[in-house]
Design a protein around this motif. Structure first.
Motif, PDB file in Angstrom:
ATOM      1  N   ALA A  56       0.822  -1.210   0.000  1.00 30.86           N
ATOM      2  CA  ALA A  56       0.000   0.000   0.000  1.00 30.86           C
ATOM      3  C   ALA A  56       0.855   1.259   0.000  1.00 30.86           C
ATOM      4  N   ASP A  57       2.120   1.163   0.430  1.00 35.57           N
ATOM      5  CA  ASP A  57       3.020   2.314   0.448  1.00 35.57           C
ATOM      6  C   ASP A  57       3.776   2.503  -0.866  1.00 35.57           C
ATOM      7  N   SER A  58       3.664   1.554  -1.773  1.00 37.09           N
ATOM      8  CA  SER A  58       4.382   1.643  -3.046  1.00 37.09           C
ATOM      9  C   SER A  58       3.720   2.647  -3.982  1.00 37.09           C
ATOM     10  N   PRO A  59       4.516   3.313  -4.818  1.00 35.63           N
ATOM     11  CA  PRO A  59       3.941   4.256  -5.785  1.00 35.63           C
ATOM     12  C   PRO A  59       2.956   3.589  -6.752  1.00 35.63           C
ATOM     13  N   ALA A  85      -1.770  -1.250  -8.714  1.00 34.25           N
ATOM     14  CA  ALA A  85      -1.597  -2.448  -9.533  1.00 34.25           C
ATOM     15  C   ALA A  85      -1.956  -3.727  -8.773  1.00 34.25           C
ATOM     16  N   ALA A  86      -2.300  -3.606  -7.513  1.00 36.02           N
ATOM     17  CA  ALA A  86      -2.673  -4.784  -6.724  1.00 36.02           C
ATOM     18  C   ALA A  86      -3.976  -5.385  -7.251  1.00 36.02           C
ATOM     19  N   VAL A  87      -4.137  -6.662  -7.019  1.00 36.00           N
ATOM     20  CA  VAL A  87      -5.309  -7.403  -7.475  1.00 36.00           C
ATOM     21  C   VAL A  87      -6.537  -7.024  -6.647  1.00 36.00           C
ATOM     22  N   ILE A  88      -7.674  -6.899  -7.301  1.00 38.32           N
ATOM     23  CA  ILE A  88      -8.945  -6.657  -6.598  1.00 38.32           C
ATOM     24  C   ILE A  88      -9.399  -7.975  -5.995  1.00 38.32           C
ATOM     25  N   LEU A 102      -8.424  -3.916  -2.538  1.00 34.96           N
ATOM     26  CA  LEU A 102      -7.264  -4.466  -3.218  1.00 34.96           C
ATOM     27  C   LEU A 102      -6.545  -5.460  -2.310  1.00 34.96           C
ATOM     28  N   CYS A 103      -5.759  -6.324  -2.911  1.00 32.13           N
ATOM     29  CA  CYS A 103      -5.023  -7.355  -2.191  1.00 32.13           C
ATOM     30  C   CYS A 103      -4.076  -6.777  -1.133  1.00 32.13           C
ATOM     31  N   ASN A 104      -3.604  -5.552  -1.325  1.00 33.77           N
ATOM     32  CA  ASN A 104      -2.684  -4.937  -0.373  1.00 33.77           C
ATOM     33  C   ASN A 104      -3.412  -4.217   0.765  1.00 33.77           C
ATOM     34  N   GLY A 105      -4.733  -4.375   0.843  1.00 34.23           N
ATOM     35  CA  GLY A 105      -5.500  -3.790   1.938  1.00 34.23           C
ATOM     36  C   GLY A 105      -6.041  -2.407   1.666  1.00 34.23           C
ATOM     37  N   THR A 106      -5.748  -1.839   0.516  1.00 36.23           N
ATOM     38  CA  THR A 106      -6.239  -0.512   0.147  1.00 36.23           C
ATOM     39  C   THR A 106      -7.670  -0.625  -0.349  1.00 36.23           C
ATOM     40  N   ILE A 107      -8.515   0.303   0.081  1.00 39.56           N
ATOM     41  CA  ILE A 107      -9.869   0.396  -0.453  1.00 39.56           C
ATOM     42  C   ILE A 107      -9.875   1.580  -1.410  1.00 39.56           C
ATOM     43  N   PHE A 133     -12.101   3.940  -4.103  1.00 39.08           N
ATOM     44  CA  PHE A 133     -13.464   4.366  -4.364  1.00 39.08           C
ATOM     45  C   PHE A 133     -13.600   4.852  -5.799  1.00 39.08           C
ATOM     46  N   ASP A 134     -14.819   4.788  -6.324  1.00 42.33           N
ATOM     47  CA  ASP A 134     -15.078   5.209  -7.700  1.00 42.33           C
ATOM     48  C   ASP A 134     -14.712   6.660  -7.960  1.00 42.33           C
ATOM     49  N   ASP A 135     -14.723   7.490  -6.933  1.00 43.65           N
ATOM     50  CA  ASP A 135     -14.388   8.911  -7.124  1.00 43.65           C
ATOM     51  C   ASP A 135     -12.883   9.152  -7.070  1.00 43.65           C
ATOM     52  N   THR A 136     -12.083   8.087  -7.076  1.00 42.48           N
ATOM     53  CA  THR A 136     -10.616   8.056  -7.033  1.00 42.48           C
ATOM     54  C   THR A 136     -10.041   8.304  -5.638  1.00 42.48           C
ATOM     55  N   GLY A 137     -10.858   8.401  -4.626  1.00 43.04           N
ATOM     56  CA  GLY A 137     -10.358   8.487  -3.255  1.00 43.04           C
ATOM     57  C   GLY A 137      -9.919   7.112  -2.793  1.00 43.04           C
ATOM     58  N   GLU A 138      -9.149   7.074  -1.712  1.00 40.70           N
ATOM     59  CA  GLU A 138      -8.631   5.810  -1.191  1.00 40.70           C
ATOM     60  C   GLU A 138      -8.614   5.826   0.328  1.00 40.70           C
ATOM     61  N   LEU A 139      -8.722   4.648   0.897  1.00 43.35           N
ATOM     62  CA  LEU A 139      -8.530   4.448   2.324  1.00 43.35           C
ATOM     63  C   LEU A 139      -7.426   3.406   2.448  1.00 43.35           C
ATOM     64  N   LEU A 140      -6.304   3.817   3.026  1.00 46.22           N
ATOM     65  CA  LEU A 140      -5.142   2.934   3.147  1.00 46.22           C
ATOM     66  C   LEU A 140      -5.281   2.051   4.384  1.00 46.22           C
ATOM     67  N   PRO A 141      -4.601   0.915   4.412  1.00 40.89           N
ATOM     68  CA  PRO A 141      -4.740  -0.026   5.537  1.00 40.89           C
ATOM     69  C   PRO A 141      -4.412   0.568   6.898  1.00 40.89           C
ATOM     70  N   ASP A 142      -3.546   1.586   6.945  1.00 42.22           N
ATOM     71  CA  ASP A 142      -3.189   2.189   8.233  1.00 42.22           C
ATOM     72  C   ASP A 142      -4.167   3.285   8.656  1.00 42.22           C
TER      73      ASP A 142
END
Length: 66
Positions: free
Chosen positions: A11-14, A18-21, A33-38, A40-49
Motif C-alpha cells: 500500500a506504500d508503493s507508488p 496495480a494490486a489485485v482486486i 485491493l489485495c494490499n488492503g487498500t480500499i 473508491f469510484d471517485d478516485t479516493g482511497e482508504l489505506l490499511p493504516d
C-alpha cells in the motif's frame, strides 16, 4: 494480505493501484485491493493504516458557445 506470486505492491508503493482486486462492490462504489487498500469510484482511497487519500480529479475546461 497478498498470497499469490508475484506479490502485489504494498500500500506504500507508488504503484499500489496495480494490486489485485479481491472484493469488488461496484453497486456501492468501492473495491478492496489485495494490499488492503480500499479504492473508491471517485478516485479516493482508504489505506490499511487508516490514512485517507482525497480524490484526485482533473479539472476540465468548460466550453462556452459563442
Amino acid at each position: 494480505m497478498c498470497s499469490h506470486q508475484p506479490s502485489c505492491p504494498t500500500a506504500d508503493s507508488p504503484d499500489h493501484h496495480a494490486a489485485v482486486i479481491v472484493s469488488a462492490h461496484p453497486e456501492q462504489g468501492w473495491s478492496l485491493l489485495c494490499n488492503g487498500t480500499i479504492v473508491f469510484d471517485d478516485t479516493g482511497e482508504l489505506l490499511p493504516d487508516g490514512r485517507v487519500v482525497s480524490p484526485h480529479r482533473t479539472v476540465g475546461v468548460l466550453a462556452v458557445a459563442a
